[in-house]
Design an enzyme around this catalytic site. Structure first.
Site, PDB file in Angstrom:
ATOM      1  N   GLY A  48      -1.593  -0.593   3.749  1.00  0.00           N
ATOM      2  CA  GLY A  48      -0.631  -0.918   2.830  1.00  0.00           C
ATOM      3  C   GLY A  48       0.478   0.076   2.885  1.00  0.00           C
ATOM      4  CG  HIS A  91      -5.265  -1.066  -1.416  1.00  0.00           C
ATOM      5  ND1 HIS A  91      -6.538  -0.799  -1.996  1.00  0.00           N
ATOM      6  CD2 HIS A  91      -4.638  -2.070  -2.068  1.00  0.00           C
ATOM      7  CE1 HIS A  91      -6.635  -1.657  -3.179  1.00  0.00           C
ATOM      8  NE2 HIS A  91      -5.510  -2.256  -3.265  1.00  0.00           N
ATOM      9  CE1 TYR A 131      -1.322  -5.349   3.891  1.00  0.00           C
ATOM     10  CE2 TYR A 131       0.758  -6.546   4.192  1.00  0.00           C
ATOM     11  CZ  TYR A 131       0.151  -5.538   3.641  1.00  0.00           C
ATOM     12  OH  TYR A 131       0.855  -4.648   3.235  1.00  0.00           O
TER      13      TYR A 131
END
Ligand code: YXS
Length: 262
Positions: free
Chosen positions: A111, A67, A141
């Site tokens: 991610g 991410h 998460y």
């Protein structure tokens, strides 16, 4: 084929290829890259690709840095909500009406590991590593991501990966069933496209129905409303915490985070 800024798209012999091309940010997964990836999947769905290979440029050191940390909210908001970009991308891969093969070389972070295991087949080079790092950054998460890992590597390995945040080697990933094949980097492309070719030899409608059934059967865990609220409550505590902001700040300042457990 559509021309996009952050990904390249190709279609040959019913095999689509989407190449991550956001080198300046180590293919980190931010809004702009997700929009281009979803547009690429839309384009290949319209072109009726029978299989898609998702890859980075040949020779990359980092397949994806996960991410985009600079786009993570500054606390007090769920960093991985249902409508956030990473989650939209994972669902697009899972709902694409043909198999998606992740062809991995270099290192994979956060991610982006979830993106790889959301693909239907994962083939990696022998020097690839995978590190799921929310705990390192102070992030909670989310439940759907944990289910992905529990389904793929099993609860014990999933817990080790999340609690330690350490990179696991390709062999370990193979033993944990996170990847289907580990091959020498120089053989990766030929091997991957041979597998992709065998998929295109089969009946597209049957393959599409099989993928849809897997999608439903794998998502089968039922959560009571109380369990769901418990999970959301705990996640809120984390992303409202001082440690959440400290983890991201420490990354930005290139220093080790000083977590206090609050
Ligand atoms: O300082 P500049 O401006 O040159 O930028 C640096 C890094 O800040 C930047 N960069 C990133 N920017 C946004 N998001 C990222 N994920 C990210 N990763 C890196 O890229 C420039 C070069 O980075 P640098 O100097 O560290 O390169 P390196 O070759 O020494 O190290 C490469 C990595 C990937 C090992 C290192 O950058 C790294 O550890 N990156 C963070 C990997 C990570 O933990 N990703 C998880 C992101 S959060 C996420 O995926 C989920 C929300 S969760 O955490 O829940 O799984």
């Amino acid at each position: 084929m559509l021309v996009l800024e952050l990904v390249e798209i190709k279609l040959e012999d019913n095999i689509g290829t989407i190449t991550l091309n956001h080198q300046g940010k180590l293919n980190s997964i931010g809004e702009a890259l997700v929009n281009d990836l979803i547009a690429a999947f839309d384009e290949l769905e319209s072109a009726q690709a029978q299989v898609v290979v998702l890859r980075a440029k040949p020779g990359v050191k980092v397949w994806s840095a996960g991410h985009d940390i600079s786009e993570l909210p500054d606390g007090r908001r769920d960093p991985l909500g249902y409508h956030d970009s990473l989650e939209k991308l994972l669902r697009r891969v899972q709902d694409f009406p043909a198999p998606v093969i992740a062809m991995i070389e270099g290192t994979v972070w956060g991610g982006a590991c979830d993106l790889c295991i959301s693909c239907d087949i994962v083939i990696c080079a022998d020097d690839t590593t995978f590190a799921i790092t929310p705990a390192k950054l102070g992030l909670p998460y989310n439940a759907s991501g944990l289910v992905h890992f529990i389904n793929v590597v099993g609860p014990q390995k999933a817990k080790e990966m999340f609690f330690t945040a350490r990179p696991i080697l390709s062999r370990e990933a193979l033993n944990s069933r996170m990847v289907n094949h580990v091959v020498k980097r120089e053989e990766l492309e030929a091997f991957t496209y041979r597998i992709a070719g065998t998929v295109t030899e089969n009946a597209p409608l049957a393959v599409r129905a099989l993928k849809r059934q897997f999608r439903h059967l794998l998502g089968g865990q039922m959560l009571s409303s109380e369990t769901f609220e418990d999970i959301q409550g705990m996640r809120r505590e984390v992303y409202d915490s001082r440690d959440y902001r400290e983890g991201i700040q420490a990354f930005r300042e290139k220093r080790k985070p000083d977590f206090k457990g609050r």
